[in-house]
Design an enzyme around this catalytic site. Structure first.
Site, PDB file in Angstrom:
ATOM      1  N   GLY A 132       0.583  -1.201   0.144  1.00 41.90           N
ATOM      2  CA  GLY A 132       0.046   0.037  -0.076  1.00 41.90           C
ATOM      3  C   GLY A 132       0.733   1.220   0.007  1.00 41.90           C
ATOM      4  CG  HIS A 180      -3.414   8.697   5.076  1.00 37.92           C
ATOM      5  ND1 HIS A 180      -2.366   8.703   4.358  1.00 37.92           N
ATOM      6  CD2 HIS A 180      -2.792   8.558   6.343  1.00 37.92           C
ATOM      7  CE1 HIS A 180      -1.377   8.392   4.722  1.00 37.92           C
ATOM      8  NE2 HIS A 180      -1.534   8.439   6.118  1.00 37.92           N
ATOM      9  NE  ARG A 188     -12.864   0.097   4.859  1.00 38.45           N
ATOM     10  CZ  ARG A 188     -12.530   1.215   4.736  1.00 38.45           C
ATOM     11  NH1 ARG A 188     -13.862   2.076   4.728  1.00 38.45           N
ATOM     12  NH2 ARG A 188     -11.594   1.898   4.555  1.00 38.45           N
ATOM     13  CG  ASP A 210     -10.312   8.844  -2.936  1.00 40.42           C
ATOM     14  OD1 ASP A 210      -9.838   8.564  -2.153  1.00 40.42           O
ATOM     15  OD2 ASP A 210     -10.010   8.161  -4.204  1.00 40.42           O
ATOM     16  CD  GLU A 223      -0.374   3.826  -7.255  1.00 37.44           C
ATOM     17  OE1 GLU A 223      -0.234   3.742  -6.121  1.00 37.44           O
ATOM     18  OE2 GLU A 223      -1.126   2.898  -7.782  1.00 37.44           O
ATOM     19  CG  ASP A 243     -12.351  40.568  32.462  1.00 39.52           C
ATOM     20  OD1 ASP A 243     -13.469  39.773  32.749  1.00 39.52           O
ATOM     21  OD2 ASP A 243     -12.174  41.897  32.882  1.00 39.52           O
TER      22      ASP A 243
HETATM   23  C1  GDG Z   1      -6.852   6.327   1.464  1.00 41.39           C
HETATM   24  C2  GDG Z   1      -7.834   7.254   1.150  1.00 41.39           C
HETATM   25  C3  GDG Z   1      -5.827   8.341   0.018  1.00 41.39           C
HETATM   26  C4  GDG Z   1      -5.187  -1.014  -5.674  1.00 41.39           C
HETATM   27  N1  GDG Z   1      -5.387  -2.122  -6.047  1.00 41.39           N
HETATM   28  C5  GDG Z   1      -4.592  -2.889  -6.219  1.00 41.39           C
HETATM   29  C6  GDG Z   1      -3.433  -2.111  -5.480  1.00 41.39           C
HETATM   30  N2  GDG Z   1      -3.997  -1.077  -5.078  1.00 41.39           N
HETATM   31  C7  GDG Z   1      -2.962   0.224  -4.585  1.00 41.39           C
HETATM   32  C8  GDG Z   1      -3.166   1.223  -5.489  1.00 41.39           C
HETATM   33  C9  GDG Z   1      -3.005   2.511  -4.899  1.00 41.39           C
HETATM   34  C10 GDG Z   1      -3.594   2.027  -3.345  1.00 41.39           C
HETATM   35  O1  GDG Z   1      -3.915   0.504  -3.371  1.00 41.39           O
HETATM   36  C11 GDG Z   1      -4.912   2.646  -3.485  1.00 41.39           C
HETATM   37  O2  GDG Z   1      -4.709   3.978  -2.999  1.00 41.39           O
HETATM   38  P1  GDG Z   1      -6.132   5.152  -3.096  1.00 41.39           P
HETATM   39  O3  GDG Z   1      -5.349   6.289  -2.761  1.00 41.39           O
HETATM   40  O4  GDG Z   1      -6.552   5.230  -4.310  1.00 41.39           O
HETATM   41  O5  GDG Z   1      -7.116   4.860  -2.036  1.00 41.39           O
HETATM   42  P2  GDG Z   1      -7.387   4.321  -0.595  1.00 41.39           P
HETATM   43  O6  GDG Z   1      -6.986   2.809  -0.236  1.00 41.39           O
HETATM   44  O7  GDG Z   1      -8.989   4.691  -0.203  1.00 41.39           O
HETATM   45  O8  GDG Z   1      -6.507   5.241   0.387  1.00 41.39           O
HETATM   46  C12 GDG Z   1      -7.031   7.762  -0.258  1.00 41.39           C
HETATM   47  C13 GDG Z   1      -4.851   7.146   0.453  1.00 41.39           C
HETATM   48  O9  GDG Z   1      -5.199   6.705   1.894  1.00 41.39           O
HETATM   49  C14 GDG Z   1      -3.358   7.840   0.826  1.00 41.39           C
HETATM   50  O10 GDG Z   1      -3.402   8.737   1.888  1.00 41.39           O
HETATM   51  O11 GDG Z   1      -5.145   8.748  -1.143  1.00 41.39           O
HETATM   52  O12 GDG Z   1      -7.934   9.038  -0.667  1.00 41.39           O
HETATM   53  O13 GDG Z   1      -8.967   6.721   0.955  1.00 41.39           O
HETATM   54  O14 GDG Z   1      -1.520   2.670  -4.194  1.00 41.39           O
HETATM   55  O15 GDG Z   1      -1.812   0.998  -6.321  1.00 41.39           O
HETATM   56  N3  GDG Z   1      -2.045  -2.804  -5.313  1.00 41.39           N
HETATM   57  C15 GDG Z   1      -2.006  -4.034  -5.869  1.00 41.39           C
HETATM   58  N4  GDG Z   1      -3.115  -4.595  -6.145  1.00 41.39           N
HETATM   59  C16 GDG Z   1      -4.336  -4.154  -6.351  1.00 41.39           C
HETATM   60  O16 GDG Z   1      -5.231  -4.970  -6.858  1.00 41.39           O
HETATM   61  N5  GDG Z   1      -0.719  -4.541  -5.800  1.00 41.39           N
END
Ligand code: GDG
Length: 735
Positions: free
Chosen positions: A29, A166, A322, A383, A391, A511
Site C-alpha cells: 500500500g 489520509h 470491508r 476521496d 500511479e 479578565d
Molecule cells: C486512502 C484514502 C488516499 C489498488 N488495487 C490494487 C493495488 N492498489 C493500490 C493502488 C494504490 C492504493 O492501493 C489505493 O490507494 P488510493 O489512494 O487510491 O485509495 P485508498 O485505499 O482509499 O486510500 C485515499 C490514501 O489513503 C493515501 O493517503 O489517497 O484518498 O482513501 O496505491 O496502487 N495494489 C495492488 N493490487 C491491487 O489490486 N498490488
C-alpha cells in the site's frame, strides 16, 4: 539514541498462518511505501495491529509473531475479535469513514462502538508508552487513531507528536453532527503538527476547532492555553520511480515474458484493427469511489456516442474491501447487477463493454493495466487523495494517455492538467470520455509531461520528509516558548527577589488573568480565590497591589470598592488609590459617543451575538459570542467605517481579544502604569496580563520589571505562564 515511532491501524506487513507457522510479506500500500524512507533509513519502530486477533493465536504462534514483527522493526497491538468489530468495522468504518466522506445517510452512531474505539485507542497508547523514550518523535496515521495524540500527550507532555489524516476532513456543518465531536477534536489536538492532504481539509478542520472548541486561531496555528498546534497541508505523493521503472521494464518484455493478463489485453487491442481502446478504473470497492456512477456514465456514453461500441472497453478492477459491512455487500450486489445489465445490453460476439475484476492483483498486473490503457477514468464521489491517479501518470513512460479525474479527489487540486470532471454529471463524463479518446497525442504528451515532472519531484519520500521536517520545526517553536516559561526555578527566583525588595508594586490585569472569560462580562465576578490571594498580597509590608483593567469604573467599584487595593480602570482613564476617591488620570470626555454609538448599534443589529459595552469614556464592541468568521469580518468592516470619525475626534481603536474598543487616544495601561512609578521608588516591579492591551504595560515598564503573559501568545513580556491556575501559583509564592 532518539527514534521515530510510526503508528497506524495496520502494520506494513501481511501475516499468514500456514501449518502452525507464520509467514510475513510486506504490504504494498501507499502508506507502507511512503513511510519506507522514514522507517528503514532511520532508527524507527512501527506500531500497529498485525491483522490477526488474539483469538487466532496460541502462545507458540504469538511468540513467533513477535519475533517475525521484530525483524521488521514492528510491534503489534493486541486486539481481540470484539475490539476489531467495534473499533475497526464499527466506529471507524460505520461512523467516521462515511461521515468524513459526506455520506451522512450511512453514518451510524452507536455508543458501544464508540466505547470500543476509545478503549482500542487506549490500547495503542499503552503499547506506545511502553516503547517510548526521551527525545522520540511520534507520527500517527489516520482516522482510526484520532484520540491517540492526546492519550500520549497526557502521559508524555514533552514528546513531539505528528498526526496525518489520509481521508478528507469534512466541513464543519457535517462534522458538527457527530455526538462525540469535542472528544475527537481534543484527541487530535494532542499533536504538535496536524497534516492533511489539501488546504480545504485543513480549513474545515480549523473551522471546526474554532467553532466547537472556541480556540483562537492565527493563520495555521491553534493557540491552546499551554501549547501551539500547527496545522498544514502535505499532499501525499507516490513512489514515482517504482511505477515508472516497472513500466519501463514492462515495455521491454518479450511476448513470452508477458503476463497472462497482458496477453489477453494484447488480443483485445489487436482485434479492433488497432482502433480498440481501454479505459481503466482501479479502486477498492467502496461507495466513496463512485463506481456505480462510473458504470452508469459509461452506459450513457455508449448510448450517446455509439461510434465507440465495439472499440472502447472499460477495464474495471475493484479490490474487495470491508466485505462484512452491510453497505459494502449492497454495493457489491449493485455493481454486479449493473455490470451484468450493461454487458448484456451492448455485448457483441467479439466485444463486451466491461471487463470487471473483483479481486486484488499482483503489482505486475497493475502495471499491465496502467501501461495498456489509453484512458484512466477515476470518478470518486469523495476521496482524500487518490493515489491511483498519480500511479497511472507515473507509469505512462511514453507520456501518452489521458487521465479523467473527479474534482472531489484531493489529487485533483494538484493535477490540473488532467481532465477534471464532476462525478455526478453523466453528460460531462460522457463528453469528456469522447474528448479523451480523441485527444491528439501531442496534447496528451504536453499534459502528462507537466504532471510527471511534478509527481517525480514531490514524491512520497519528499512528502514524508517534509512532514518530519515540519514536525522538527515545531520542536524549535516549543523550545522558544519553553525558554520563557515560568518553571519552578524561575518562580523561586522571582519570589526571592520579591521577598528581598524594600518596595514592591504589582500590576494585575483582571479578565483572563485573575478570572476566566465568561460569555457575558458581568458574569466574571471575583471568586473567593481572587480575594484570598489579593488580600494575602495586600497584607504584605511595602507591597502595592494594583488591579489594572479595561473594565468600566462602576463595575470595578461594585466588585472591589470595599477593598483598599489600588484600582485603575478603562485602560488608565480612572484611578482609585486605597482609601481615596476615584480621580481621572487623563483628560478625557465622552462627547464623541453620539457620533460613534449609532454606528456600533447598526453593526450590533446586523451581527447576531455581538453587544456594546458602554464605559464612562470608552465604547467597546464585543464579538466573542459571534460566529468567528463573521465576527472577524464585521470587526474589520467596523474599523474601516469609523476610521474618519476616529481621526476627527482624536480617538483610537484598541483591539483586544474578540473586542474592539474605541477610546481617547493616548490612554493606555502602559502610560498609567508608568505614572504610578513617578512618586515612589520601587525595587520590585511586577506586571501580569493576558491581553493585547497588556502589551503596552509590558513595553513601557522599566527593563528590570518582571513581566508575565498568561497563555502562549506573541508577547514582549519576559515570561509566560500557561493558564490562570499558574497565575495563582506564582502570586501565592510571593509570601
Ligand atoms: C486512502 C484514502 C488516499 C489498488 N488495487 C490494487 C493495488 N492498489 C493500490 C493502488 C494504490 C492504493 O492501493 C489505493 O490507494 P488510493 O489512494 O487510491 O485509495 P485508498 O485505499 O482509499 O486510500 C485515499 C490514501 O489513503 C493515501 O493517503 O489517497 O484518498 O482513501 O496505491 O496502487 N495494489 C495492488 N493490487 C491491487 O489490486 N498490488
Amino acid at each position: 539514541m532518539s527514534k521515530t515511532i510510526i503508528i497506524s491501524n495496520r502494520l506494513p506487513l501481511q501475516l499468514q498462518i500456514h501449518d502452525n507457522t507464520i509467514e510475513t510479506t510486506p504490504s504494498v500500500g501507499g502508506l507502507a511505501t511512503g513511510m519506507k524512507s522514514v522507517h528503514t533509513d532511520s532508527e524507527s519502530i512501527w506500531i500497529g495491529w498485525s491483522g490477526l486477533t488474539e483469538e487466532e493465536f496460541n502462545l507458540e504462534l504469538k511468540n513467533q509473531v513477535t519475533t517475525a514483527l521484530q525483524k521488521h522493526q514492528c510491534i503489534g497491538v493486541p486486539l481481540t475479535e470484539n475490539d476489531v468489530e467495534g473499533f475497526y468495522y464499527g466506529f471507524s468504518n460505520n461512523t467516521l469513514w462515511p461521515l468524513f466522506h459526506y455520506f451522512m445517510e450511512y453514518t451510524e452512531f452507536e455508543k458501544s462502538t464508540w466505547e470500543t474505539y476509545k478503549s482500542v485507542n487506549q490500547k495503542f497508547a499503552d503499547v506506545v508508552l511502553q516503547n517510548i523514550e526521551d527525545g522520540d518523535t511520534v507520527w500517527i496515521h489516520d482516522y482510526q487513531l484520532l484520540l491517540l495524540p492526546d492519550l500520549i500527550r497526557k502521559k508524555r507532555p514533552e514528546v513531539s507528536i505528528g498526526f496525518f489524516l489520509h481521508i478528507p476532513f469534512p466541513s464543519y456543518e457535517v462534522f458538527r453532527t457527530i455526538p462525540c465531536r469535542e472528544a475527537l477534536l481534543k484527541g487530535m489536538l494532542g499533536a504538535d503538527l496536524l497534516g492533511f492532504h489539501t488546504y480545504d481539509y485543513e480549513r474545515h478542520f480549523l473551522s471546526s476547532v474554532q467553532r466547537i472548541l472556541g480556540h483562537e486561531i492565527t493563520f495555521n496555528n491553534i493557540n491552546l492555553d499551554n501549547r501551539i498546534v500547527k496545522v498544514d497541508s502535505f499532499p501525499m505523493g507516490i513512489d514515482y520511480d517504482k511505477f515508472h521503472n516497472a513500466a519501463k521494464i514492462h515495455d521491454q518484455k518479450s511476448k513470452k515474458e508477458q503476463t497472462e493478463i497482458q496477453q489477453e489485453i494484447n488480443k483485445h487491442l489487436e482485434e479492433g484493427n488497432h482502433q480498440a481502446k481501454l479505459i481503466l478504473s482501479i479502486d477498492r470497492l467502496d461507495y466513496t469511489k463512485g463506481i456505480a456512477n462510473r458504470l452508469r456514465a459509461f452506459e450513457y456514453f455508449l448510448e450517446k456516442y455509439p461510434q465507440f461500441k465495439g472499440k472502447a472497453r472499460l477495464v474495471m478492477l475493484a479490490v474487495p474491501s470491508r466485505a462484512n459491512v452491510p453497505q459494502y455487500q449492497l454495493l457489491k450486489n449493485e455493481i454486479d447487477q449493473l455490470v451484468g445489465r450493461i454487458n448484456g445490453k451492448f455485448a457483441e460476439v467479439s466485444w463486451t463493454p466491461i471487463w470487471y475484476f473483483y479481486r486484488s492483483m499482483p503489482f505486475e498486473n497493475l502495471i499491465d493495466l496502467y501501461t495498456s490503457s489509453e484512458v484512466a477514468l477515476l470518478t470518486p464521489i469523495r476521496d482524500g487523495m487518490n493515489l491511483v491517479a498519480k500511479e497511472y501518470i507515473a507509469a505512462r513512460v511514453d507520456k501518452k494517455g489521458v487521465l479523467i479525474l473527479s474534482e472531489m479527489t484531493g489529487a485533483s487540486n494538484e493535477m490540473s492538467e488532467a481532465l477534471i470532471i464532476n462525478p455526478n454529471n453523466f453528460e460531462e463524463i460522457a463528453d469528456t470520455l469522447k474528448f479523451a479518446l480523441e485527444m491528439p497525442e501531442e496534447e496528451q504528451i504536453k499534459r502528462n509531461s507537466a504532471l510527471q515532472k511534478r509527481l517525480k519531484r514531490y514524491n512520497v519520500e519528499k512528502w514524508a520528509n517534509d512532514f518530519i521536517e515540519a514536525l522538527e520545526a515545531t520542536k524549535n517553536d516549543t523550545k522558544k516558548y519553553t525558554l520563557k516559561k515560568i518553571n519552578v526555578s524561575i518562580r523561586t527566583e522571582i519570589a526571592s527577589k520579591y521577598k528581598n525588595a524594600a518596595n514592591k508594586v504589582l500590576f494585575l490585569d483582571y479578565d483572563g488573568t485573575m478570572v476566566p472569560f465568561e460569555k457575558l462580562p458581568e458574569n466574571a465576578k471575583p471568586s473567593q480565590r481572587v480575594f484570598d490571594t489579593l488580600d494575602a498580597l495586600h497584607k504584605q509590608p511595602n507591597t502595592k497591589v494594583i488591579i489594572i483593567t479595561g473594565r468600566d469604573r462602576d463595575t470595578i467599584q461594585k466588585w472591589f470598592g470595599h477593598k483598599d487595593y489600588t484600582l485603575i480602570t478603562e485602560h488608565g482613564a480612572w484611578l482609585k488609590e486605597s482609601n481615596k476617591d476615584w480621580e481621572l488620570m487623563e483628560r478625557v470626555d465622552n462627547k464623541w459617543f453620539e457620533s460613534i454609538s449609532p454606528i456600533l448599534e447598526s453593526f450590533t443589529d446586523r451581527t447576531p451575538g455581538s453587544f456594546i459595552e458602554e464605559k464612562r469614556y470608552s465604547l467597546a464592541w464585543h464579538f466573542r459570542n459571534v460566529d468567528p468568521d463573521l465576527g472577524k469580518k464585521r470587526a474589520n468592516s467596523l474599523k474601516t467605517t469609523i476610521q474618519q470619525l476616529i481621526a476627527n475626534h482624536n480617538l483610537e481603536i484598541l483591539e483586544g481579544d474578540k473586542v474592539l474598543e474605541i477610546k481617547t487616544s493616548g490612554v493606555s495601561k502602559g502610560k498609567s502604569a508608568t505614572k504610578m512609578l513617578l512618586d515612589t521608588k520601587y525595587d520590585f516591579i511586577f506586571a501580569i496580563g493576558d491581553d493585547w492591551t497588556d502589551e503596552h504595560m509590558f513595553k513601557e515598564l522599566p527593563n528590570d520589571a518582571h513581566t508575565v503573559k498568561v497563555g502562549i501568545k506573541k508577547t514582549v513580556a519576559q515570561y509566560y505562564v500557561e493558564d490562570i491556575d499558574q497565575v495563582y501559583e506564582l502570586l501565592t509564592s510571593f509570601k
